[in-house]
Scaffold this active site. Structure first.
Site, PDB file in Angstrom:
ATOM      1  N   HIS A  66     -45.122 -40.065 -65.470  1.00  0.00           N
ATOM      2  CA  HIS A  66     -43.947 -39.251 -65.798  1.00  0.00           C
ATOM      3  C   HIS A  66     -44.185 -38.462 -67.085  1.00  0.00           C
ATOM      4  CE1 HIS A  66     -39.493 -38.997 -67.033  1.00  0.00           C
ATOM      5  NE2 HIS A  66     -39.658 -38.188 -66.011  1.00  0.00           N
ATOM      6  N   GLU A 126     -46.521 -35.961 -63.081  1.00  0.00           N
ATOM      7  CA  GLU A 126     -45.329 -35.107 -63.057  1.00  0.00           C
ATOM      8  C   GLU A 126     -45.197 -34.379 -64.383  1.00  0.00           C
ATOM      9  OE1 GLU A 126     -40.845 -34.460 -63.748  1.00  0.00           O
ATOM     10  OE2 GLU A 126     -42.267 -35.616 -64.938  1.00  0.00           O
ATOM     11  N   HIS A 173     -39.852 -30.314 -71.307  1.00  0.00           N
ATOM     12  CA  HIS A 173     -38.732 -30.879 -70.542  1.00  0.00           C
ATOM     13  C   HIS A 173     -37.375 -30.268 -70.878  1.00  0.00           C
ATOM     14  CE1 HIS A 173     -35.494 -33.762 -69.701  1.00  0.00           C
ATOM     15  NE2 HIS A 173     -36.193 -34.059 -68.629  1.00  0.00           N
TER      16      HIS A 173
END
Ligand code: G3P
Ligand code: CA
Length: 223
Positions: free
Chosen positions: A6, A33, A47
């Site tokens: 992640h 990811e 993000h």
């Protein structure tokens, strides 16, 4: 059960940096990811919609020039990476899940994939995901060859939309939302289930027993 690093392996290094991605690769993840925004037609890997939490800068990502974003420290002296740098680092040794996080990312991401993805990458080593299901629909219309996965935080799953409109290969529910019924219904519809974000060993085991197909985790070594 697939192990998906992640934001790289954000439990071990600053999220969405090449350092975090290298650690995920070293651990041996199946997939990595990342989150992307399009700035000046270039995909940057970050993000939040502002740079404050993850860098030494301030303000919205989309109000920065590409050059200014690249001057920021994203932790441990790392730059905010470009999608192309991530692709080159992974070098097809793991799959790449690109989360379309910023506005209007479908078109530039598809353009990048269609024109610059190195030939030794297979299309099915790329997975496009998003909470913005219409952005995923745009991606499908531009180029259906890259698999799609809608993200769900909570609420109902519209299987008709997911299967017939998006023609998705999987659904990606949150850990707090997922249950056996969702997993079974998805599977009966021929969809895989990838769950985010699963960090505790007890939850990793619970997901395994539930039969989920993959987990996003900050600590791929635990899985
Ligand atoms: O794709 C799974 C997960 O990354 C979605 O949530 O907020 O970590 O981008 P978030
Ligand atoms: Ca994400």
């Amino acid at each position: 059960m697939l192990v998906i690093g992640h934001r790289g392996a954000m439990g071990h290094a600053p999220e969405n940096t090449l350092q975090a991605i290298q650690i995920a690769l070293d651990i041996g993840v199946d997939w990595i990811e990342i989150d992307v925004y399009a700035v000046e037609n270039e995909m940057v890997v970050i993000h939040d919609d502002d740079v404050d939490r993850t860098t030494n800068g301030h303000g919205p990502v989309m109000e920065h020039s590409l050059a200014d974003l690249r001057k920021l420290d994203a932790g441990n002296g790392q730059q905010i990476p470009l999608l192309s740098e991530v692709v080159n680092l992974i070098d097809a040794k793991a799959g790449l899940n690109i989360e379309l996080k910023g506005p209007g990312t479908a078109a530039p991401v598809i353009n990048y994939l269609n024109t610059q993805l190195p030939a030794h990458w297979a299309a099915d080593q790329i997975l496009l995901s998003s909470f913005d299901h219409l952005e995923l629909l745009s991606a499908k219309r531009l180029s259906p060859i890259y698999n799609r996965a809608p993200l769900f935080w909570t609420g109902e799953i519209d299987y008709d939309f997911v299967m017939r409109e998006l023609e998705a290969v999987c659904i990606n529910p949150s850990l707090h939302m997922v249950n056996q019924e969702i997993v079974d219904e998805a599977h009966s519809n021929g969809l895989a289930v990838l769950v985010y974000t699963v960090n505790e060993k007890a939850d990793i085991e619970r997901m395994r027993k539930m039969g989920v197909d993959g987990i996003f985790t900050n600590f791929p070594d635990r899985a």
